[in-house]
Scaffold this active site. Structure first.
Site, mmCIF file in Angstrom:
data_model
loop_
_atom_site.group_PDB
_atom_site.id
_atom_site.type_symbol
_atom_site.label_atom_id
_atom_site.label_comp_id
_atom_site.label_asym_id
_atom_site.label_seq_id
_atom_site.Cartn_x
_atom_site.Cartn_y
_atom_site.Cartn_z
ATOM 1 N N ASP A 165 -5.489 -2.502 -3.325
ATOM 2 C CA ASP A 165 -4.597 -2.335 -2.186
ATOM 3 C C ASP A 165 -4.046 -3.655 -1.667
ATOM 4 O O ASP A 165 -4.778 -4.597 -1.394
ATOM 5 C CB ASP A 165 -5.336 -1.611 -1.057
ATOM 6 C CG ASP A 165 -4.380 -0.947 -0.102
ATOM 7 O OD1 ASP A 165 -3.650 -1.671 0.600
ATOM 8 O OD2 ASP A 165 -4.337 0.295 -0.062
ATOM 9 N N SER A 185 0.833 -1.190 0.000
ATOM 10 C CA SER A 185 0.000 0.000 0.000
ATOM 11 C C SER A 185 0.878 1.254 0.000
ATOM 12 O O SER A 185 1.825 1.337 -0.774
ATOM 13 C CB SER A 185 -0.946 -0.036 1.206
ATOM 14 O OG SER A 185 -1.916 0.978 1.117
#
Length: 387
Positions: free
Chosen positions: A207, A45
């Site tokens: 993500d 991320s």
């Protein structure tokens, strides 16, 4: 350094600024001439952005951290996502109109925010070609960026490293050798419904914190024998455990979303750390020859974890006012304020200098307090720190 120490950088949106402060302190604690104390760098991320920035830098570790800090200190919300009233309403409209198209975006992946400015910023700041150069010069052993495939449901760690490294496959997670590109970076940091997914080859990825069952596993697959982990939550601080908070109202929408985000970005890493510590304790009481005789192909892994000593949510609650009015209006509507109990959700989008600066300073202070442990972890006893 003979050992391969891995740097583990987790996700958390704007919270990843804390990692910069930690890295700045490490650079100040260690001898200045060290090229790179982290032969293996793994990011997920927003942590993937920091990971790639370090792995692609042509200079020393101290220079890389200095440049990374400059990027964060100069960062503005407009360099991450568009936030005008028109942009906000267009995002909401796309989500609304998707209900008439079986929940699918017509011309682009669904998202509330447009992160085109982040694409442009990273493309101008990161020289991806330097990754291969650093690997060839043995300054870097491997870099990995983790993203989640929406079709397969797998956590995929895209990695670039030394030729002998091989891909791997485990339950719901895999490692794929490839040249790391901008697409991998933006896919890994695409917070669900907030930022658009990214298509890589034949699949859309989002993500990397989602469904990442073992955040530290990629580093071990890539040959690391020691782990330096930077968290973005103060949950590991015992004084926060079981802390009672007065109940003023039922959970706001932002509170619910905040806990969902925390379960993805924070809980998996903390659970993996706890599992590793318990396994280390067990292995240390079993002699190496006994483990070998019984086919136990496991070894204790040296590790050091640095995480915030202060509650990031409380800091975010004080800094929400620095968000643009359009974003504050939306967040206030769902309770993403200190009063509404949903500052956690706001913290992931708070790419404002006052919030970033305080997190960087906190990371630096937290690490400097651990200076003795840092030196012991990285440097063998024979190294003279006064040279």
């Amino acid at each position: 350094m003979s050992s391969k120490t891995a740097l583990i950088l987790s996700g958390g949106g704007a919270r990843a600024a804390y990692q910069v402060g930690v890295l700045q302190a490490v650079a100040d604690i260690l001898p200045e001439g060290i090229d790179n104390p982290f032969p293996v760098i793994c990011g997920t991320s927003a942590g993937a952005i920091n990971a790639v920035a370090l792995a692609s830098h042509p200079g020393t570790f101290r220079e890389a951290v200095t440049d990374l800090g400059a990027i964060w200190q100069e960062l503005s919300i407009g360099q991450v996502y568009r936030h005008s009233w028109g942009d906000m309403f267009r995002g909401l409209s796309r989500i609304g109109f998707s209900l008439f198209n079986e929940g699918v975006g017509r011309h682009r992946p669904l998202s509330l925010l447009d992160n085109t400015p982040l694409w442009e910023l990273l493309a101008s700041k990161i020289q991806f070609s330097n990754i291969a150069r650093n690997i060839e010069q043995n300054k870097l052993h491997a870099l990995s960026v983790t993203a989640m495939g929406y079709t397969s449901g797998q956590s995929v760690s895209f990695f670039q490293g030394q030729p002998e490294l091989e891909s791997w496959r485990r339950f719901r997670r895999a490692g794929v050798a490839t040249d790391i590109r901008l697409e991998h970076l933006l896919a890994s940091s695409a917070i669900p419904t907030i930022f658009p997914t990214v298509r890589i080859n034949r699949e859309y990825f989002g993500d990397g914190a989602l469904r990442q069952l073992a955040p530290m596993s990629p580093a071990l697959h890539l040959g690391a024998d020691a782990l330096f982990v930077i968290g973005v939550s103060g949950n590991r601080n015992p004084k926060h455990w079981g802390k009672r908070v007065p109940v003023r109202h039922s959970p706001s929408m932002a509170q619910i979303v905040g806990h969902l985000l925390n379960s993805a970005f924070i809980d998996a890493l903390e659970n993996d750390i706890e599992h590793m510590e318990r396994l280390n304790t067990l292995l240390e009481v079993i002699p190496a020859d006994v483990r070998e005789a019984n086919g136990i192909d496991l070894r204790p892994v040296r590790n050091l974890v640095v995480s915030p000593t202060k509650a990031v949510d409380v800091i975010a609650g004080r800094k929400v006012r620095y968000l643009p009015r359009s974003v504050r209006f939306f967040l206030r509507a769902i309770g993403a304020t200190a009063k509404g109990g949903g500052a956690t959700a706001a913290s992931y989008l708070l790419f404002a200098n006052p919030f970033i600066s305080e997190l960087i300073e906190l990371g630096y202070q937290d690490t400097m307090w651990e200076a003795a442990r840092i030196r012991e972890f990285f440097l063998p006893p024979e190294v003279d720190l006064d040279q």
